[in-house]
Design a protein around this motif. Structure first.
Motif, PDB file in Angstrom:
ATOM      1  N   CYS A 132      -9.018  -7.380  10.362  1.00 16.70           N
ATOM      2  CA  CYS A 132     -10.393  -6.887  10.171  1.00 16.70           C
ATOM      3  C   CYS A 132     -10.384  -5.462   9.624  1.00 16.70           C
ATOM      4  O   CYS A 132     -11.191  -5.106   8.752  1.00 16.70           O
ATOM      5  N   ILE A 133      -9.442  -4.646  10.113  1.00 15.77           N
ATOM      6  CA  ILE A 133      -9.311  -3.276   9.611  1.00 15.77           C
ATOM      7  C   ILE A 133      -8.906  -3.291   8.142  1.00 15.77           C
ATOM      8  O   ILE A 133      -9.417  -2.516   7.326  1.00 15.77           O
ATOM      9  N   SER A 134      -8.006  -4.200   7.792  1.00 18.29           N
ATOM     10  CA  SER A 134      -7.563  -4.315   6.400  1.00 18.29           C
ATOM     11  C   SER A 134      -8.709  -4.708   5.475  1.00 18.29           C
ATOM     12  O   SER A 134      -8.830  -4.184   4.360  1.00 18.29           O
ATOM     13  N   LEU A 135      -9.540  -5.631   5.910  1.00 22.81           N
ATOM     14  CA  LEU A 135     -10.667  -6.071   5.079  1.00 22.81           C
ATOM     15  C   LEU A 135     -11.670  -4.940   4.857  1.00 22.81           C
ATOM     16  O   LEU A 135     -12.233  -4.808   3.769  1.00 22.81           O
ATOM     17  N   ILE A 136     -11.891  -4.126   5.891  1.00 24.71           N
ATOM     18  CA  ILE A 136     -12.769  -2.958   5.730  1.00 24.71           C
ATOM     19  C   ILE A 136     -12.189  -2.012   4.681  1.00 24.71           C
ATOM     20  O   ILE A 136     -12.894  -1.505   3.805  1.00 24.71           O
ATOM     21  N   ALA A 137     -10.880  -1.786   4.762  1.00 26.23           N
ATOM     22  CA  ALA A 137     -10.220  -0.920   3.792  1.00 26.23           C
ATOM     23  C   ALA A 137     -10.356  -1.468   2.375  1.00 26.23           C
ATOM     24  O   ALA A 137     -10.621  -0.709   1.429  1.00 26.23           O
ATOM     25  N   ALA A 138     -10.187  -2.777   2.218  1.00 30.01           N
ATOM     26  CA  ALA A 138     -10.263  -3.391   0.893  1.00 30.01           C
ATOM     27  C   ALA A 138     -11.645  -3.224   0.282  1.00 30.01           C
ATOM     28  O   ALA A 138     -11.779  -3.025  -0.936  1.00 30.01           O
ATOM     29  N   VAL A 139     -12.685  -3.298   1.100  1.00 30.58           N
ATOM     30  CA  VAL A 139     -14.055  -3.116   0.600  1.00 30.58           C
ATOM     31  C   VAL A 139     -14.235  -1.701   0.055  1.00 30.58           C
ATOM     32  O   VAL A 139     -14.754  -1.498  -1.045  1.00 30.58           O
ATOM     33  N   ASN A 164       0.801  -1.225   0.000  1.00 30.15           N
ATOM     34  CA  ASN A 164       0.000   0.000   0.000  1.00 30.15           C
ATOM     35  C   ASN A 164       0.833   1.273   0.000  1.00 30.15           C
ATOM     36  O   ASN A 164       0.294   2.362  -0.209  1.00 30.15           O
ATOM     37  N   ILE A 165       2.138   1.152   0.224  1.00 30.88           N
ATOM     38  CA  ILE A 165       3.021   2.301   0.012  1.00 30.88           C
ATOM     39  C   ILE A 165       3.068   2.660  -1.466  1.00 30.88           C
ATOM     40  O   ILE A 165       3.001   3.828  -1.852  1.00 30.88           O
ATOM     41  N   ALA A 166       3.164   1.635  -2.329  1.00 29.63           N
ATOM     42  CA  ALA A 166       3.436   1.866  -3.751  1.00 29.63           C
ATOM     43  C   ALA A 166       2.223   1.718  -4.656  1.00 29.63           C
ATOM     44  O   ALA A 166       2.274   2.129  -5.814  1.00 29.63           O
ATOM     45  N   ILE A 182      -9.433  -3.672  -8.770  1.00 26.82           N
ATOM     46  CA  ILE A 182      -8.894  -4.965  -8.328  1.00 26.82           C
ATOM     47  C   ILE A 182      -7.505  -4.761  -7.731  1.00 26.82           C
ATOM     48  O   ILE A 182      -7.141  -5.380  -6.725  1.00 26.82           O
ATOM     49  N   LEU A 183      -6.726  -3.888  -8.357  1.00 31.86           N
ATOM     50  CA  LEU A 183      -5.385  -3.580  -7.860  1.00 31.86           C
ATOM     51  C   LEU A 183      -5.444  -3.055  -6.427  1.00 31.86           C
ATOM     52  O   LEU A 183      -4.663  -3.475  -5.566  1.00 31.86           O
ATOM     53  N   LEU A 184      -6.376  -2.148  -6.157  1.00 30.40           N
ATOM     54  CA  LEU A 184      -6.492  -1.578  -4.812  1.00 30.40           C
ATOM     55  C   LEU A 184      -7.093  -2.574  -3.827  1.00 30.40           C
ATOM     56  O   LEU A 184      -6.686  -2.637  -2.662  1.00 30.40           O
ATOM     57  N   GLY A 185      -8.074  -3.364  -4.275  1.00 32.66           N
ATOM     58  CA  GLY A 185      -8.734  -4.315  -3.388  1.00 32.66           C
ATOM     59  C   GLY A 185      -7.941  -5.566  -3.111  1.00 32.66           C
ATOM     60  O   GLY A 185      -8.277  -6.343  -2.204  1.00 32.66           O
ATOM     61  N   PHE A 186      -6.838  -5.776  -3.862  1.00 35.69           N
ATOM     62  CA  PHE A 186      -5.996  -6.964  -3.690  1.00 35.69           C
ATOM     63  C   PHE A 186      -5.444  -7.075  -2.278  1.00 35.69           C
ATOM     64  O   PHE A 186      -5.085  -8.158  -1.822  1.00 35.69           O
ATOM     65  N   THR A 187      -5.404  -5.956  -1.548  1.00 36.68           N
ATOM     66  CA  THR A 187      -4.840  -5.959  -0.199  1.00 36.68           C
ATOM     67  C   THR A 187      -5.591  -6.883   0.751  1.00 36.68           C
ATOM     68  O   THR A 187      -5.075  -7.241   1.818  1.00 36.68           O
ATOM     69  N   ALA A 188      -6.807  -7.302   0.391  1.00 35.08           N
ATOM     70  CA  ALA A 188      -7.572  -8.210   1.248  1.00 35.08           C
ATOM     71  C   ALA A 188      -6.990  -9.625   1.258  1.00 35.08           C
ATOM     72  O   ALA A 188      -7.146 -10.359   2.248  1.00 35.08           O
ATOM     73  N   ILE A 189      -6.319 -10.027   0.185  1.00 40.39           N
ATOM     74  CA  ILE A 189      -5.854 -11.413   0.052  1.00 40.39           C
ATOM     75  C   ILE A 189      -4.889 -11.808   1.168  1.00 40.39           C
ATOM     76  O   ILE A 189      -5.073 -12.865   1.800  1.00 40.39           O
ATOM     77  N   PRO A 190      -3.836 -11.037   1.464  1.00 38.08           N
ATOM     78  CA  PRO A 190      -2.926 -11.436   2.549  1.00 38.08           C
ATOM     79  C   PRO A 190      -3.635 -11.548   3.899  1.00 38.08           C
ATOM     80  O   PRO A 190      -3.304 -12.431   4.705  1.00 38.08           O
ATOM     81  N   SER A 191      -4.607 -10.668   4.157  1.00 40.45           N
ATOM     82  CA  SER A 191      -5.339 -10.749   5.431  1.00 40.45           C
ATOM     83  C   SER A 191      -6.153 -12.026   5.523  1.00 40.45           C
ATOM     84  O   SER A 191      -6.221 -12.662   6.581  1.00 40.45           O
TER      85      SER A 191
END
Length: 553
Positions: free
Chosen positions: A150-157, A42-44, A237-246
């Motif tokens: 849980c915070i990460s999943l909210i962000a991904a949504v 999410n930095i880049a 999809i690029l931005l929402g991909f952050t949910a996968i590691p969580s």
């Protein structure tokens, strides 16, 4: 016990070698994959698709205007077939001229709105860092990671569905949540993996935190390319991909061990701490480590977890705090995130052609960052923490000077190959950062403080780091505009100051227990050394190995 299972501690005594147990591997791997990777990602991630996102929500600020004009044109066919007619052999030809009209007000508005979304990550990261202490106190280290997911999943949504909802506000809200996640992750992850790691591997395992951050940055750069997800259709999809590691970390939660230090020292659950430690070490021979933790628990039984105010008042950790805070300030004010946030702008000022060449240059920087952090993992237990910090900042000094020279040459010389020297300078700068100043600060923050002081120390260290991160993100464009090719000299001064400071005051901590590290600062802090058994219960004289060991000596 055979000698092959033992390691010399440097004083003629031997202790049992650490083992890569399933419990240790799962705890470390899931912590860094589920949290550190996301932080780097999410930095880049907002760099490559910036134009596509701005075009969708605000419209393009460049408009192609077609101007039609007419001019007489000789019609040869009409002239030849109509020689005896009254038809004039000339017609009017329509000429189309394309002109690009720039709406400067819209451009500024787009850039300002996007800057808010980008800077929201760092601003809310400061909030997340303040929450580190309360979260680990309430939920523990491992439980804190789950809360953070849980915070990460909210962000991904919010991020993933922002286009569908046609709401740029959702982008900003998503960046706020993912910033809080990142602020918590920068405190919880190094604390957790430092507490579950054997002291012989604590350095290398601690650097894995930074390694996954760099991998996250690289993955974001690769997925953000036009040939991947950085397109007008796929950027959600690029931005929402952050949910996968969580999701991966949540699934793996039953296999992640709790911190035995947290169980024993904070929760006074000695039996559970012992059972967890046995699984982590793969042996029942854990008496020495249990004794060391119990000694710390006994000395802090009336203290509990410190507050930030108590941390600043406690003279027993004064110099530990000064060192850690100095490193955190220097890590950010050395300019590293200015390079990552504005890589393309730096290359543009160096006259690297826009488009694929700038994107590929940025990816090249990311690859070098990953490779050199891997090198740091391999050498930190040999070279030590202090050496990697000092040499890393020293290398950054050299490359700051080199970058300044190259950028000045570009003001007067237009030879194409000089432009590409800027890429070499940025890569050299990244090498210096990745070998020490990138990974080591988080490791030493976990090492320099005893259990009661560790959470508030991470809170204030992370807060200061994120504050400097935010200031760089907001201020670098203006500073860069004002100083031009001399901007890297500012970063150079910071690197010089921290190199001299660390050379003079920081001790080496590799291979030492937390209690031994605390004693390294006793004289400088003006306090007595605390007693330690120095792992005597695990140390075995050579004479006890039998004849084979004695013959080899």
């Amino acid at each position: 016990m055979g000698k092959e299972n033992l390691v010399e501690n440097g004083s003629g005594q031997y202790s049992e070698k650490p083992k890569a147990t399933f419990s240790l591997i799962m705890g470390v791997a899931m912590a860094v994959i589920g949290s550190s990777f996301q932080y780097g990602y999410n930095i880049a991630v907002v760099n490559a698709p910036a134009d596509e996102i701005k075009d969708f929500f605000f419209g393009p600020y460049k408009t192609v205007v077609i101007i039609n004009s007419t001019t007489p044109a000789y019609n040869y066919t009409t002239a030849m077939t109509s020689l005896n007619s009254t038809q004039f052999p000339f017609t009017e030809a329509v000429i189309k001229t394309e002109t690009i009209v720039v709406d400067e007000d819209l451009r500024v508005y787009r850039d300002n709105m996007y800057a808010i979304a980008v800077s929201a990550f760092a601003a809310s990261g400061m909030v997340g860092s303040i929450l580190v202490g309360p979260v680990v106190k309430r939920f523990g280290r491992c439980g804190g990671l789950m809360v953070n997911n849980c915070i990460s999943l909210i962000a991904a949504v919010f991020l993933g569905f922002s286009k569908l909802a046609n709401s740029f506000i959702m982008i900003i809200i998503g960046r706020v949540f993912i910033g809080i996640f990142a602020g918590l992750a920068t405190g919880i992850v190094p604390m957790y993996i430092g507490e579950i790691s054997p002291k012989e591997w604590r350095g290398a395992i601690g650097v894995l935190n930074q390694l996954l951050i760099t991998i996250g940055i690289l993955v974001a750069q690769l997925l953000g390319l036009q040939g991947a997800l950085g397109t007008p259709d796929l950027w959600p999809i690029l931005l929402g991909f952050t949910a996968i590691p969580s999701i991966i970390q949540i699934i793996a939660r039953p296999f992640m061990p709790k911190s035995p230090r947290y169980l024993l020292i904070d929760q006074h659950k000695s039996d559970e701490a012992r059972n967890t430690l046995v699984k982590l070490r793969g042996t029942d021979n854990i008496a020495s480590e249990m004794d060391e933790m119990q000694n710390e628990a006994d000395s802090e039984i009336s203290v509990g977890q410190m507050s930030i105010a108590q941390l600043f008042k406690d003279h027993t950790v004064r110099w530990q705090l000064i060192i850690v805070l100095s490193i955190m300030v220097a890590q950010q004010l050395s300019g590293i995130n200015a390079v990552f946030f504005y890589t393309n702008e730096i290359f543009e000022s160096a006259k690297i052609p826009a488009g694929n060449q700038q994107d590929l240059a940025s990816v090249g920087v990311g690859v070098v960052n990953v490779l050199m952090t891997i090198v740091s993992v391999g050498v930190i237990e040999w070279a030590g923490r202090k050496s990697l910090l000092v040499w890393g900042f020293g290398m950054m000094i050299f490359w700051c000077i080199a970058m300044t020279v190259v950028l000045n040459l570009l003001q007067t010389i237009t030879v194409a190959w000089i432009s590409y020297l800027s890429i070499a300078c940025v890569i050299g700068y990244i090498v210096g950062f990745a070998i020490g100043p990138g990974p080591v600060p988080w490791l030493v923050t976990a090492e320099l403080f005893r259990q009661a002081a560790r959470p508030p120390a991470f809170m204030i260290a992370c807060l200061l780091n994120w504050t400097c991160n935010f200031l760089i993100g907001i201020g670098f464009p203006a500073v860069n505009k004002a100083t031009g090719p001399y901007v890297f000299l500012i970063f150079m001064v910071v690197c010089i100051a921290i190199t001299v400071f660390l050379s003079l005051v920081m001790p080496e901590t590799k291979g030492k227990t937390f209690q031994e590290i605390n004693n390294l600062f006793a004289k400088r802090n003006g306090v007595r050394e605390s007693s330690t058994n120095n792992d005597k219960s695990m140390r075995i004289p050579l004479k006890d190995f039998g004849n084979e060991a004695g013959d080899r000596v």
